[in-house]
Design a protein around this motif. Structure first.
Motif, short mmCIF file in Angstrom:
data_model
loop_
_atom_site.label_atom_id
_atom_site.label_comp_id
_atom_site.label_asym_id
_atom_site.label_seq_id
_atom_site.Cartn_x
_atom_site.Cartn_y
_atom_site.Cartn_z
N ALA A 132 0.82 -1.21 0.00
CA ALA A 132 0.00 0.00 0.00
C ALA A 132 0.85 1.25 0.00
N THR A 133 2.09 1.15 0.48
CA THR A 133 2.93 2.34 0.61
C THR A 133 4.33 2.15 0.03
N GLU A 134 4.68 0.93 -0.30
CA GLU A 134 6.02 0.56 -0.73
C GLU A 134 7.06 0.74 0.37
N GLU A 135 6.60 0.92 1.61
CA GLU A 135 7.49 1.02 2.77
C GLU A 135 8.11 -0.35 3.02
N VAL A 136 9.43 -0.36 3.31
CA VAL A 136 10.08 -1.63 3.65
C VAL A 136 9.69 -2.01 5.07
#
Lengths: 482, 314
Positions: free
Chosen positions: A45-49
Motif C-alpha cells: 500500500a505504501t512501498e514502505e520496507v
C-alpha cells in the motif's frame, strides 16, 4: 439524498512489533542462513520496507528437512494423537489471543483490507487449527481406510493471497495426522508465517515439527525436489503446479495441488437480484480479486443483463478503495508490482480485443500498487479476459439464454475450481450443481470457506482436497492403498 | 518361430474350426486398427523345456490414432454413463458378470492358454473375475454413501461433499493378470461413472477382446469401455499426454520394457492429469496381487469431490 463523508478510521499499527530482520525458523529456533541471501518485504500500500527476510539456500532447505525428519521419527510419530491434538488446540487458542496482531500484520504485508484479515483470514485460520486438533486422536473413525498412517515429512509451499490462512490449511491437517512440516510462505508475504513460528514457540511445540523457511521460487523448488520430503502440498498458480507435478513425476512422493481458477458466477433471471449483486461483488472484489476461486466470469441471463449491469455499477460506485488498515476500506492494495503489471496487461488486452471497460470513479493513493475495480462487458468466450486467470479486481461479463448454454460456457475452461449459481428455483440449482465441473459450487452465496468444508478443484485447478474429512485423506496412507 | 498349431481345444473330428478375428473395441463397435497392423500372439510357454511357441492369433495392433478415437468415444459416453443412476450402473455391472458366466468356457480357455495355467487354476481365475464384477456392482450405489459428507459449517448453510467421476480414464491394464487384473482395473473406474480407454496386456490380449464381446452383449453403453490392443509402450505415451484424458492408471507399466512409469507421469503433469502409480518401491513397478479383496483405493483414485453450499433461511 445527503451524502456522508467517511472519516479516516485506521486500525493502530502499535499492536504489531516487526523486527528489522528475520532468520529461518528451523528446529524450533530462528537461525541464520548458510549461504543464502536476503530480500525485503514491503507494504504494497505504501512501498514502505517492513523487514529484511532470509532467502533460504539449498543447504538451509536440507537443514529444515533434516530437522523435520528427526522430529518425525523421534517425537511426533511416537506421540499419541491426543497429545498432538492438544498442541493444535494450543495453537488455535494463541492465534485467537493474538488475532489483532496477526490481522494488522497481514494487512500491512499483503495489502488486504483490515476488515477482511480481521473477520476472515485470522479467525478462519484459528478455526482450522481448532477443527483439526479434534481429528488427531480420531483418525481411525474418519473412514479413510484401515490403519491411517502419516507420510512423514511434508513440504508445503503457499501463496501470497491468504498468507496465514493458507498456512493454517496446510499445517493443521499435516500435524493432526502426525506428519512434520517444512513450509515456505510466498516471498511477498512472509511476515505472518514468521510470527506463526513464535506461536509454535509459545505453544511449546516440539522442535522441528514445524519449520518455516522463507525464500522465492528456487527455495520452493529445492523443498519440493528434496529427496527426504515424502509429500508435497502446494497452493498457487497452475503453471507452478504443473512444474511441481513434473518434479515429483516418477518418485513415490505424494502431492496435493490447489491451483488456479476462472469461476463462472451464473445469474438466472429469477435470482434475488440484490443478493446476487452482493454475491457478484463479493465474488470478484473480495481480497482485490486475489482469490483462486474468484467469480471472475459473470454469466448473466440475457433478459436481465442490462438490469444487473446497472445495479452492479451502482454498487461499485460505493466501494471504498484505499488504506488497507482503514476499517472502512473495501478494496485494498494489489499485492505486488508484478501482479499489478499482469492485471494491467490483461485489462489492456481486454480493451484491445473489443470488450467494453468500466471502472467507478475513485481516487487512488499516489504510492503503492493500486487498481480500480473494473468491469468488462461485451466479453466473448475467446477473449483472454474470459480465458485466463487475472487474479485481480477485474470482472468479465458474458450472457446466456438457456441453462444448457450457461453450463457449456461455465465449463469451457481448463480450470474447474469453483462456480456460483443464483436462482430461486431449487430444482435448477441442483441440476446446475450436477452439471458444473467444479470442486466447489456456491448456490445463492459465494466465497464461503469453512474448516469442515472440503475445498479443491477439478481439471487443471489441481487435485486433492483441503478441509473436512476429505482433506485428511491427503495426509495419510492407509492399509488398502495401492 | 511361429507355428500354426492351435492351442485351443481340438475341434470335433474332421471339422475345420472357425477362428475369430481379434479386433479393437471402440465406441461399441469392433474396428480393425486404422493402421492396418496386427501382431502375433502366442500361448504362454508350458513346462521348463524350450518348446516351440504356439501361435494363437493375429491381434489388431492399435495405433496412436486408434487411441485418440477411443478417447473421443469415451468422452462422448461420459454424459450418459455418469448421468445414469447409480442403481442402473450397478445393474449393468452385474449384467457383465452374468454374460461372462455364460461365456465362462471361453474365458477359462483364454487364461489357461494365455497365462499357462492349469485347468483348475484357470477356472478359479475366471470365477474370481466374474465375482469381482459382482463385488463392484454392489458398490455402485454405496460408494457415494461412504465417501460423502454433510459438513457442519459455522454458519447458516447447507453444505455437502460428494464424489463425482473424474471423466475419461486411461487404464494400462496389468501385463501378467490378463483377465482378473483387467477386470480389477476396469470395474472400479467405470462403477463410479467414468468411461475408459484400456490398453490390455500386450502379450496376453485375448481375454480383453473376449471381454469386449461380453461388454457388447451386456447393457454397457458403447464408449464406456474402449479396448485398444497394442504394444503398450508405443501407445501409452499418447494417452498420458492427451489433453482430454482426465486420469491415467499406470498399473500396466509393470513388466513392460522401455516404458518407465515416471515418464508417463511426467507427460501427464502437463494437463494436471490424475495419475494412479503402479505398485512397487521407487522407480520399480510391480504388478500387484489381484486375488486379494480390492478395497476402495481404485475407486477413490478416479473421483473428484464436489462441495455444494446453499444458505438456510426463511
Amino acid at each position: 439524498m445527503p451524502t456522508f463523508e467517511y472519516a479516516p478510521a485506521p486500525e493502530s499499527r502499535a499492536v504489531v512489533d516487526i523486527a528489522s530482520s528475520y532468520g529461518l525458523f528451523i528446529n524450533g529456533e530462528f537461525t541464520d542462513s548458510q549461504g543464502g541471501g536476503t530480500f525485503k518485504t514491503i507494504s504494497p500500500a505504501t512501498e514502505e520496507v517492513l523487514a529484511e527476510v532470509t532467502e533460504a539456500s539449498a543447504e538451509d532447505v536440507d537443514r529444515a528437512v533434516a530437522a523435520a525428519r528427526t522430529a518425525y521419527t523421534r517425537v511426533w510419530s511416537r506421540m499419541s494423537g491426543a497429545d498432538r491434538g492438544k498442541y493444535l488446540f494450543r495453537i488455535a487458542r494463541i492465534l485467537q489471543e493474538r488475532a489483532r496482531e496477526f490481522a494488522v500484520l497481514e494487512s500491512l504485508d499483503n495489502g488486504k483490507p483490515i476488515k477482511e484479515s480481521r473477520d476472515v483470514d485470522v479467525p478462519t485460520a484459528a478455526a482450522h487449527f481448532f477443527y483439526h486438533a479434534g481429528w488427531a486422536d480420531k483418525l481411525d473413525y474418519a473412514g479413510l481406510g484401515p490403519d491411517p498412517r502419516p507420510h512423514g515429512v511434508v513440504g508445503q509451499v503457499i501463496p501470497w493471497n491468504f498468507p496465514l490462512l493458507m498456512l493454517a490449511w496446510k499445517i493443521a491437517p499435516a500435524l493432526a495426522t502426525g506428519n512434520t512440516v517444512v513450509l515456505k510462505p510466498a516471498e511477498t508475504t512472509p511476515l505472518t508465517a514468521l510470527l506463526f513460528a513464535q506461536v509454535c514457540q509459545q505453544a511449546d511445540l516440539p522442535a522441528g515439527v514445524v519449520n518455516i523457511i522463507t525464500g522465492a521460487g528456487p527455495t520452493g523448488q529445492a523443498l519440493v525436489g528434496h529427496e527426504d520430503v515424502d509429500k508435497v502440498a502446494f497452493t498457487g498458480s497452475t503453471g507452478v503446479g504443473k512444474a511441481i507435478a513434473r518434479t515429483i513425476a516418477g518418485t513415490r512422493k505424494k502431492a496435493t495441488l490447489e491451483l488456479g481458477g476462472k469461476a463462472a458466477n451464473i445469474v438466472f433471471d429469477d435470482a434475488p437480484l440484490d443478493q446476487a449483486v452482493e454475491g457478484i461483488v463479493n465474488g470478484i472484489f473480495f481480497n482485490q480479486g486475489h482469490v483462486c476461486c474468484a467469480g471472475s466470469r459473470l454469466l448473466v441471463q440475457e433478459s436481465i443483463a442490462d438490469q444487473v449491469e446497472a445495479r452492479l455499477k451502482r454498487r461499485l460506485e460505493t466501494l471504498r478503495v484505499g488504506d488497507p488498515l482503514d476499517k472502512n476500506t473495501d478494496v485494498g492494495a494489489i499485492n505486488s508490482r508484478a501482479q499489478l503489471d499482469r492485471i494491467t496487461e490483461l485489462s489492456e488486452a481486454g480493451e484491445a480485443e473489443g470488450a467494453t471497460r468500466w471502472s467507478p470513479e475513485c481516487e487512488l493513493p499516489s504510492k503503492g500498487f493500486w487498481f480500480r475495480p473494473t468491469v468488462f462487458t461485451g466479453v466473448s468466450q475467446t477473449h483472454r479476459i474470459a480465458q485466463e486467470e487475472i487474479f485481480g479486481p477485474v470482472l468479465s461479463v458474458l450472457t446466456f439464454r438457456t441453462p444448457g448454454e450457461a453450463v457449456a460456457k461455465a465449463n469451457n475452461t481448463p480450470y474447474g475450481l469453483s462456480a456460483g449459481i443464483w436462482t430461486e428455483k431449487g430444482s435448477r440449482i441442483l441440476w446446475m450443481a450436477d452439471q458444473l465441473r467444479a470442486g466447489v459450487v456456491w448456490a445463492n452465496t459465494f466465497n464461503k470457506f469453512d474448516p469442515t468444508s472440503p475445498f479443491g478443484g477439478y481439471k487443471e485447478s489441481g487435485y486433492g482436497r483441503e478441509g473436512g474429512r476429505h482433506g485428511l485423506a491427503a495426509y495419510v496412507t492407509t492399509g488398502d492403498a495401492t | 518361430m511361429s507355428t500354426s498349431t492351435s492351442a485351443r481345444r481340438a475341434p470335433a473330428a474332421g471339422r475345420v474350426d472357425v477362428r475369430k478375428t481379434y479386433k479393437l473395441y471402440i465406441g461399441g463397435a469392433f474396428p480393425r486398427s486404422e493402421s492396418g497392423r496386427s501382431y502375433e500372439v502366442y500361448a504362454a510357454p508350458r513346462g521348463s523345456r524350450g518348446s516351440t511357441p504356439v501361435f494363437l492369433a493375429n491381434v489388431a495392433k492399435g495405433s496412436r490414432k486408434d487411441a485418440r478415437n477411443a478417447v473421443a468415444a469415451a468422452r462422448k459416453a461420459v454424459g450418459g454413463w455418469s448421468g445414469a443412476t447409480a442403481y442402473n450402473r450397478g445393474q449393468v455391472l452385474y449384467r457383465i458378470a452374468e454374460v461372462m458366466e455364460s461365456r465362462r468356457s471361453t474365458f477359462v480357455e483364454d487364461v489357461r492358454i494365455g497365462e499357462g495355467l492349469t485347468p483348475a487354476r484357470a477356472e478359479a481365475v475366471v470365477s474370481a473375475a466374474i465375482d469381482r464384477w459382482v463385488w463392484y456392482a454392489g458398490w455402485a450405489d454405496k460408494f457415494a454413501q461412504v465417501t460423502s459428507t454433510v459438513n457442519p459449517v459455522a454458519g447458516p448453510f447447507f453444505n455437502i461433499s460428494a464424489p463425482e467421476p473424474t471423466g475419461v480414464v486411461a487404464l494400462l491394464a496389468p501385463q501378467e493378470s490378463s483377465l482378473l487384473g483387467l477386470v480389477s482395473v476396469v470395474a472400479p473406474a467405470i462403477v463410479t461413472g467414468n468411461t475408459c480407454v484400456v490398453l490390455p496386456s500386450r502379450q496376453r490380449p485375448l481375454p480383453a477382446v473376449d471381454l469386449a464381446e461380453a461388454l457388447a452383449t451386456s447393457d454397457v453403453p458403447g464408449g464406456v469401455v474402449n479396448i485398444v490392443t497394442c504394444h503398450t509402450a508405443e501407445v501409452a505415451p499418447w494417452l498420458a499426454s492427451h489433453r482430454d484424458v482426465n486420469a491415467i492408471d499406470l498399473t500396466g507399466t509393470a513388466g513392460v520394457e522401455d516404458l518407465a512409469w515416471g515418464e508417463l507421469e511426467l507427460a501427464a503433469a502437463e494437463s494436471v492429469t490424475r495419475v494412479l502409480r503402479p505398485a512397487g518401491r521407487g522407480p520399480a513397478a510391480v504388478e500387484e496381487d489381484f486375488t486379494a479383496e480390492p478395497g476402495t483405493a481404485r475407486m477413490q483414485a478416479f473421483v473428484e469431490t464436489k462441495t455444494v453450499w446453499h444458505p438456510k433461511g426463511l
